[in-house]
Design a protein around this motif. Structure first.
Motif, PDB file in Angstrom:
ATOM      1  N   PRO A   1       0.663  -1.355   0.096  1.00 17.31           N
ATOM      2  CA  PRO A   1      -0.082   0.133   0.084  1.00 17.31           C
ATOM      3  C   PRO A   1       0.810   1.308   0.022  1.00 17.31           C
ATOM      4  CG  PRO A   1      -0.969  -1.782   1.440  1.00 17.31           C
ATOM      5  CD  PRO A   1       0.298  -2.095   0.926  1.00 17.31           C
ATOM      6  N   LEU A   2       2.230   1.196   0.570  1.00 21.21           N
ATOM      7  CA  LEU A   2       2.621   2.600   0.611  1.00 21.21           C
ATOM      8  C   LEU A   2       3.339   3.036  -0.739  1.00 21.21           C
ATOM      9  CD1 LEU A   2       4.812   1.712   3.852  1.00 21.21           C
ATOM     10  CD2 LEU A   2       3.592   3.892   3.445  1.00 21.21           C
TER      11      LEU A   2
ATOM     12  N   GLN B   1       1.608   6.307  -2.569  1.00 20.93           N
ATOM     13  CA  GLN B   1       1.880   7.683  -2.012  1.00 20.93           C
ATOM     14  C   GLN B   1       3.357   7.825  -2.144  1.00 20.93           C
ATOM     15  OE1 GLN B   1      -0.184   9.801  -0.527  1.00 20.93           O
ATOM     16  NE2 GLN B   1       1.435  11.176  -0.815  1.00 20.93           N
ATOM     17  N   LEU B   2       4.206   6.892  -2.289  1.00 20.44           N
ATOM     18  CA  LEU B   2       5.573   6.937  -2.622  1.00 20.44           C
ATOM     19  C   LEU B   2       5.747   7.720  -4.364  1.00 20.44           C
ATOM     20  CD1 LEU B   2       7.474   4.061  -1.055  1.00 20.44           C
ATOM     21  CD2 LEU B   2       7.889   6.240  -0.507  1.00 20.44           C
TER      22      LEU B   2
ATOM     23  N   GLU C   1       4.527  11.186  -4.564  1.00 23.76           N
ATOM     24  CA  GLU C   1       5.477  12.105  -4.082  1.00 23.76           C
ATOM     25  C   GLU C   1       7.007  12.101  -5.098  1.00 23.76           C
ATOM     26  OE1 GLU C   1       5.757  12.832   0.163  1.00 23.76           O
ATOM     27  OE2 GLU C   1       4.211  11.518   0.497  1.00 23.76           O
TER      28      GLU C   1
ATOM     29  N   HIS D   1      15.970   6.125  -1.501  1.00 24.34           N
ATOM     30  CA  HIS D   1      16.202   5.479  -0.323  1.00 24.34           C
ATOM     31  C   HIS D   1      15.127   4.970   0.338  1.00 24.34           C
ATOM     32  CE1 HIS D   1      18.100   4.201   3.292  1.00 24.34           C
ATOM     33  NE2 HIS D   1      17.640   5.260   3.579  1.00 24.34           N
ATOM     34  N   ILE D   2      14.069   5.989   0.274  1.00 25.68           N
ATOM     35  CA  ILE D   2      12.840   5.506   0.984  1.00 25.68           C
ATOM     36  C   ILE D   2      12.155   4.207   0.427  1.00 25.68           C
ATOM     37  CG2 ILE D   2      10.543   6.182   1.975  1.00 25.68           C
ATOM     38  CD1 ILE D   2      11.506   8.902   2.582  1.00 25.68           C
TER      39      ILE D   2
ATOM     40  N   THR E   1      14.128   0.894   1.268  1.00 21.14           N
ATOM     41  CA  THR E   1      13.576   0.696   2.560  1.00 21.14           C
ATOM     42  C   THR E   1      12.093  -0.170   2.323  1.00 21.14           C
ATOM     43  OG1 THR E   1      14.980   2.549   3.436  1.00 21.14           O
ATOM     44  CG2 THR E   1      13.397   1.468   4.883  1.00 21.14           C
ATOM     45  N   VAL E   2      11.125   0.603   1.836  1.00 22.07           N
ATOM     46  CA  VAL E   2       9.814  -0.041   1.704  1.00 22.07           C
ATOM     47  C   VAL E   2       9.697  -1.243   1.022  1.00 22.07           C
ATOM     48  CG1 VAL E   2       7.708   0.509   0.793  1.00 22.07           C
ATOM     49  CG2 VAL E   2       8.975   2.293   2.361  1.00 22.07           C
TER      50      VAL E   2
ATOM     51  N   PRO F   1       2.727  13.260   3.843  1.00 21.69           N
ATOM     52  CA  PRO F   1       1.498  12.227   3.424  1.00 21.69           C
ATOM     53  C   PRO F   1       1.793  10.768   3.677  1.00 21.69           C
ATOM     54  CG  PRO F   1       2.082  13.973   1.916  1.00 21.69           C
ATOM     55  CD  PRO F   1       3.123  14.295   2.843  1.00 21.69           C
ATOM     56  N   LEU F   2       3.004  10.647   3.885  1.00 18.38           N
ATOM     57  CA  LEU F   2       3.316   8.806   3.994  1.00 18.38           C
ATOM     58  C   LEU F   2       2.812   8.449   5.283  1.00 18.38           C
ATOM     59  CD1 LEU F   2       6.563   8.538   2.327  1.00 18.38           C
ATOM     60  CD2 LEU F   2       4.586   7.393   1.590  1.00 18.38           C
TER      61      LEU F   2
ATOM     62  N   GLN G   1      -0.569   6.168   5.869  1.00 20.14           N
ATOM     63  CA  GLN G   1      -0.552   5.010   5.338  1.00 20.14           C
ATOM     64  C   GLN G   1       0.367   4.121   6.280  1.00 20.14           C
ATOM     65  OE1 GLN G   1      -2.378   3.471   2.991  1.00 20.14           O
ATOM     66  NE2 GLN G   1      -1.774   1.548   3.867  1.00 20.14           N
ATOM     67  N   LEU G   2       1.442   4.689   6.910  1.00 20.53           N
ATOM     68  CA  LEU G   2       2.249   4.042   7.700  1.00 20.53           C
ATOM     69  C   LEU G   2       1.533   3.612   9.065  1.00 20.53           C
ATOM     70  CD1 LEU G   2       5.626   6.113   7.453  1.00 20.53           C
ATOM     71  CD2 LEU G   2       5.359   3.810   6.999  1.00 20.53           C
TER      72      LEU G   2
ATOM     73  N   GLU H   1      -0.667   0.857   8.769  1.00 24.25           N
ATOM     74  CA  GLU H   1      -0.209  -0.344   8.553  1.00 24.25           C
ATOM     75  C   GLU H   1       0.459  -0.839   9.694  1.00 24.25           C
ATOM     76  OE1 GLU H   1       1.703  -1.848   5.057  1.00 24.25           O
ATOM     77  OE2 GLU H   1       1.186   0.094   3.876  1.00 24.25           O
TER      78      GLU H   1
ATOM     79  N   LEU I   1       2.984   0.743  11.177  1.00 23.93           N
ATOM     80  CA  LEU I   1       4.467   0.956  11.067  1.00 23.93           C
ATOM     81  C   LEU I   1       4.732   2.143  11.706  1.00 23.93           C
ATOM     82  CD1 LEU I   1       4.637  -0.337   7.511  1.00 23.93           C
ATOM     83  CD2 LEU I   1       5.718  -1.569   9.368  1.00 23.93           C
TER      84      LEU I   1
ATOM     85  N   HIS J   1      11.441   0.948  11.639  1.00 22.89           N
ATOM     86  CA  HIS J   1      12.557   1.591  10.989  1.00 22.89           C
ATOM     87  C   HIS J   1      12.023   2.401   9.846  1.00 22.89           C
ATOM     88  CE1 HIS J   1      16.134   1.747   8.732  1.00 22.89           C
ATOM     89  NE2 HIS J   1      15.812   1.047   7.564  1.00 22.89           N
ATOM     90  N   ILE J   2      11.167   1.983   8.908  1.00 21.93           N
ATOM     91  CA  ILE J   2      10.456   2.739   7.922  1.00 21.93           C
ATOM     92  C   ILE J   2      10.309   4.085   8.542  1.00 21.93           C
ATOM     93  CG2 ILE J   2       8.999   2.732   6.256  1.00 21.93           C
ATOM     94  CD1 ILE J   2       8.765  -0.212   5.735  1.00 21.93           C
TER      95      ILE J   2
ATOM     96  N   THR K   1      12.964   6.503   8.963  1.00 20.50           N
ATOM     97  CA  THR K   1      13.547   6.769   7.605  1.00 20.50           C
ATOM     98  C   THR K   1      12.721   7.887   6.904  1.00 20.50           C
ATOM     99  OG1 THR K   1      14.248   4.622   7.169  1.00 20.50           O
ATOM    100  CG2 THR K   1      14.132   5.894   5.211  1.00 20.50           C
ATOM    101  N   VAL K   2      11.232   7.813   7.038  1.00 18.20           N
ATOM    102  CA  VAL K   2      10.378   8.874   6.424  1.00 18.20           C
ATOM    103  C   VAL K   2      10.216  10.039   7.261  1.00 18.20           C
ATOM    104  CG1 VAL K   2       7.975   9.336   5.980  1.00 18.20           C
ATOM    105  CG2 VAL K   2       8.877   6.859   5.486  1.00 18.20           C
TER     106      VAL K   2
END
Lengths: 267, 267
Positions: A145-146, A149-150, A153, A159-160, A163-164, B145-146, B149-150, B153, B155, B159-160, B163-164
């Motif tokens: 799902p992420l 939005q990634l 944007e 890098h994000i 990680t995802v 915006p992320l 969703q994080l 989920e 999260l 770690h994610i 990073t975000v």
């Protein structure tokens, strides 16, 4: 409806522009009507019932624009609502899943599928792959799902994103799939980062390209070519979202100038 | 409407459950009607016009349930549509921004604000802080915006998430804000990871708590206490999303049993 009428495309939002992009490549002499349901985007976290209700309204709108066929660009709608749409309407309707499955080689057996929760949980890709390849097919599926939005944007190759991708797909990678189906309109924007993660031995399948090939074939086999077309596109949205300009350029690979906002609840 | 009628709350989805949670703590003897517009969630990426149209429908629905007041849990709706809502309806309507600003100490000057694109771009928090603190206030704002969703989920402390947070907020951190306003209903779930990132010298402000205090005060100052209430909650959603069970527990800190699905387009 006549052969010179436009092709209708709908999507939950801007993601379907990746499908329109492929259609424009293969069918430069067709005209198009694009509807993006940006007021109610996304569809991929919502129930089958709601996705189908919205899809009916989306097709009703496209038919009011006298389209000669409908392309369901959205994987969540294709996987949850295509049979209901085909049962309800007489106009030819194309989803993204069937042509994607048709494109798979009979030789492969280990297939990864990624998409929204609605697409993955519907089991549509999985069921159709099993029908084609039988029990030798080993399927690895994961909702991501992420990613939407990634992509919106502009972070799909970052890098994000790495990680995802690791978070969602490390188990799948351990199974060494041969093919990965990008089962969401936003996911072609991750081609670089996914190829980097999985390596060159994994082939990525883009349903946007496969449905465009299917529509191209159908038009030519049935003599439905537009004789007066020139790649005109009319854009309709249910909301003009804040990020539309920057996002749409990434997805369609060109600027969009004229947008008409419509009230989709009326359809 | 009478004092024994329930308090209405609406949100774009499940995030407003963090506001309901705070209201239940402070007002355990009130009854509540919660509406989450899960069919059209999120609001935070959409235009002011669409958010206001949806908010009117949301309040129309709550009024059909005979609520004695309305709490706009959603920061995107509070920041884009509150004045239109107050102008249209006679029932008392509470947004999350005004009480949050009221809670800020006069002593602070460096304030971070995070929220959806709709909230940040509306400039509502920024304008009201400037009205209160004048030009000595230094504001650092960032749409994240992320985060939504994080949080959905599970999260938000991962770690994610780290990073975000680094991606969105490293510039803000360099400015050493004294206070950070969590301007979205989902963001209280990031309290651990944000406090870790910014350090203990930054105080986090939760609008969900501030609006609950405001409603509590209003009820007691105006003798609007429910004499027969016992914390009953009726839940209404416009869609029952796939992840509702797991997400709602994280947000409300208790199970939700009975949900009624409604067609919000009719209101």
């Amino acid at each position: 409806m006549g052969t010179n009428d436009p092709i209708g495309i709908f999507d939950s939002g801007v993601g379907g522009l990746t499908v329109l992009h492929q259609l424009l490549q293969l069918l430069p002499e067709e005209n198009f009507v694009y509807f993006g349901d940006t007021a109610r985007v996304p569809y991929g976290s919502k129930s089958r019932q709601t996705i189908t209700h919205f899809s009916f309204q989306d097709v009703n709108f496209l038919l009011s624009q006298e389209v000669k066929m409908v392309v369901v660009a959205c994987n969540s709608a294709s996987s949850n609502s295509l049979s209901e749409l085909k049962a309800k309407y007489e106009v030819p309707i194309f989803g993204v899943i069937e042509p994607t499955i048709a494109s798979l080689s009979e030789e492969i057996s280990k297939i990864g599928i990624i998409g929204t929760s609605a697409t993955i949980e519907s089991g549509s890709y999985q069921k159709m792959i099993k029908q084609k390849l039988g029990n030798k097919a080993l399927l690895y599926e994961k909702a991501c799902p992420l990613f939407v939005q990634l992509a919106e944007e502009g972070l799909s190759d970052s890098h994000i994103a790495d990680t995802v991708i690791e978070h969602y797909l490390s188990k799948m990678k351990a199974n060494s799939p041969q093919t990965l189906i990008l089962g969401c309109t936003h996911y072609p924007l991750f081609i670089n980062s996914l190829q980097r993660y999985f390596g060159d031995s994994v082939s990525l399948v883009n349903p946007a390209l496969e449905v465009a090939r299917e529509v191209h074939k159908y038009i030519h086999e049935n003599g439905l070519e537009n004789k007066n077309g020139r790649g005109d596109i009319r854009f309709y949205l249910s909301d003009v979202p804040r990020n539309f300009g920057s996002v749409s350029v990434n997805f369609l690979q060109r600027e969009i100038e004229d947008i008409t906002k419509i009230d989709i609840e009326r359809y």
